[in-house]
Scaffold this active site. Structure first.
Site, PDB file in Angstrom:
ATOM      1  N   TYR A 136      40.287  26.989  54.521  1.00 46.16           N
ATOM      2  CA  TYR A 136      39.554  26.076  53.795  1.00 46.16           C
ATOM      3  C   TYR A 136      40.485  24.865  52.906  1.00 46.16           C
ATOM      4  O   TYR A 136      40.623  23.730  53.202  1.00 46.16           O
ATOM      5  CB  TYR A 136      38.770  26.606  52.538  1.00 46.16           C
ATOM      6  N   PHE A 191      28.192  37.456  40.281  1.00 51.48           N
ATOM      7  CA  PHE A 191      27.842  38.415  39.126  1.00 51.48           C
ATOM      8  C   PHE A 191      26.331  37.984  38.532  1.00 51.48           C
ATOM      9  O   PHE A 191      25.973  39.166  37.788  1.00 51.48           O
ATOM     10  CB  PHE A 191      28.862  37.829  38.013  1.00 51.48           C
ATOM     11  N   ASP A 205      39.729  43.558  44.098  1.00 50.63           N
ATOM     12  CA  ASP A 205      41.247  44.143  43.903  1.00 50.63           C
ATOM     13  C   ASP A 205      41.491  44.094  42.333  1.00 50.63           C
ATOM     14  O   ASP A 205      42.544  43.621  42.051  1.00 50.63           O
ATOM     15  CB  ASP A 205      42.250  43.111  44.605  1.00 50.63           C
ATOM     16  N   GLY A 206      40.680  44.408  41.696  1.00 50.09           N
ATOM     17  CA  GLY A 206      40.732  44.839  40.371  1.00 50.09           C
ATOM     18  C   GLY A 206      40.448  43.595  39.443  1.00 50.09           C
ATOM     19  O   GLY A 206      40.379  43.762  38.282  1.00 50.09           O
ATOM     20  N   GLY A 207      39.944  42.454  39.937  1.00 48.01           N
ATOM     21  CA  GLY A 207      39.597  41.168  39.352  1.00 48.01           C
ATOM     22  C   GLY A 207      40.741  40.682  38.430  1.00 48.01           C
ATOM     23  O   GLY A 207      40.565  40.201  37.217  1.00 48.01           O
ATOM     24  N   SER A 209      42.937  38.137  39.344  1.00 43.67           N
ATOM     25  CA  SER A 209      43.121  36.705  39.634  1.00 43.67           C
ATOM     26  C   SER A 209      42.471  36.292  38.579  1.00 43.67           C
ATOM     27  O   SER A 209      41.664  36.369  37.688  1.00 43.67           O
ATOM     28  CB  SER A 209      42.322  36.489  40.913  1.00 43.67           C
ATOM     29  N   LYS A 291      46.536  32.208  39.960  1.00 45.58           N
ATOM     30  CA  LYS A 291      46.279  31.718  38.981  1.00 45.58           C
ATOM     31  C   LYS A 291      46.391  30.178  39.256  1.00 45.58           C
ATOM     32  O   LYS A 291      46.960  29.676  39.895  1.00 45.58           O
ATOM     33  CB  LYS A 291      47.494  31.987  38.141  1.00 45.58           C
TER      34      LYS A 291
END
Length: 320
Positions: A136, A191, A205-207, A209, A291
């Site tokens: 993308y 969510f 992955d644990g959130g 980012s 980020k």
């Protein structure tokens, strides 16, 4: 071509829009009407794209075609017919920040130049080819380069928009509620879907980012300024985001859980979040940017625009 989200504007149009909207449903891949419609217009705004992260590595060919190949005629017709173009790109063209390649405890990680993203300066750093998630971003970057080249060589009047996570009411779809039951939407709808079904929110992955979010009403004001001020907008790429609304995805999940409990009156779940791997959630070939903090200097200088709405306020408006 899925258009249920705008049906209230066209079928039939409300009284205040009667005579102001002419709706043509077509596929830009192969419809001969496209050039005629562009010739009739003073300005073309291209928002056509596949832009759902779950599709990038499961439908990479569709993703590349929709974001590059299918956009080529739009750019070509605007250039050949001397029509102004506002092209929607994405903050994903920046890819990963320079800071993400530094050790976690490296002092330079705190320096803004290594993670704040600037339109005319920041490099575009993508993952390896086997990580098809970057299909993308790569397609979007290439169409940006084509638009820019048409401007340089053939005088195309253009503005490129790089949205940074625009959110608000009526966005995306919640599977089986206001859209198709299959597919994985973007994070806000994911969510929201979990909250409505009283299921734990899944953190990939644990959130960890980090993202910034801007209210759709603020973002539309920015686009209107681009439309109304061609002399100040032409030839520019603009970040449109809100650096003050920066959170990790985990923090977003916590905020949404809190806001939803407030607007719904339902108590939060005992286990509000669970961790899942990117491979489990998105499939093989997924990768992520760490980020995304937009530098807002250029759009403020050229158009005087600044975002206004704090994250908690826009989440409350969206979830109500």
């Amino acid at each position: 071509v899925y258009c249920d989200k705008i049906r209230h504007l066209v079928d039939p149009p409300p009284p205040h829009l009667a005579g102001r909207i002419s709706f043509h449903r077509l596929n830009i891949k192969n419809d001969s009407r496209l050039e005629g419609l562009i010739k009739m217009a003073d300005l073309t705004i291209n928002l056509a794209a596949i832009c759902t992260p779950a599709d990038y590595n499961t439908r990479p060919l569709d993703t590349i075609y929709s974001n590059f190949i299918d956009a080529l005629p739009v750019v070509k017709y605007c250039s050949e017919n001397s029509k102004r173009l506002i092209h929607f790109s994405t903050c994903e063209v920046y890819g990963k920040t320079i800071g993400s390649f530094l050790p976690k405890d490296h002092p330079l990680r705190k320096e803004a130049e290594f993670y704040v993203l600037t339109e005319d300066e920041s490099p575009c750093i993508f993952g390896p080819i086997v990580k098809q998630r970057w299909s993308y971003a790569c397609a979007k970057q290439l169409i940006e380069r084509l638009v820019f080249a048409e401007g340089a060589e053939n005088g195309l009047e253009f503005t490129i928009v790089r949205p940074f996570n625009w959110i608000g009411p009526r966005m995306d779809f919640i599977p089986g509620v206001d859209g198709p039951s299959e597919g994985v939407p973007r994070v806000l709808a994911c969510f929201s879907n979990n909250l409505l079904r009283r299921e734990p929110l899944k953190l990939v992955d644990g959130g960890e980012s980090q993202r910034t979010f801007v209210y759709i009403k603020d973002a539309i004001e920015a686009v209107l300024l681009m439309i109304e001020n061609p002399a100040r907008a032409n030839g520019h790429i603009f970040n449109v985001g809100n650096p003050d609304n920066e959170v990790t995805v985990r923090e977003l999940a916590e905020m949404m859980t809190e806001v939803y409990a407030k607007v719904s009156g339902e108590p939060p779940l005992e286990e509000p979040v669970i961790d899942v791997s990117a491979k489990e959630f998105y499939g093989e070939g997924y990768d992520d940017s760490d980020k995304r903090i937009p530098n807002m200097t250029l759009i403020n200088k050229q158009l005087g625009w600044n975002p206004k709405t704090p994250l908690k306020d826009l989440l409350e408006t969206t979830l109500t």
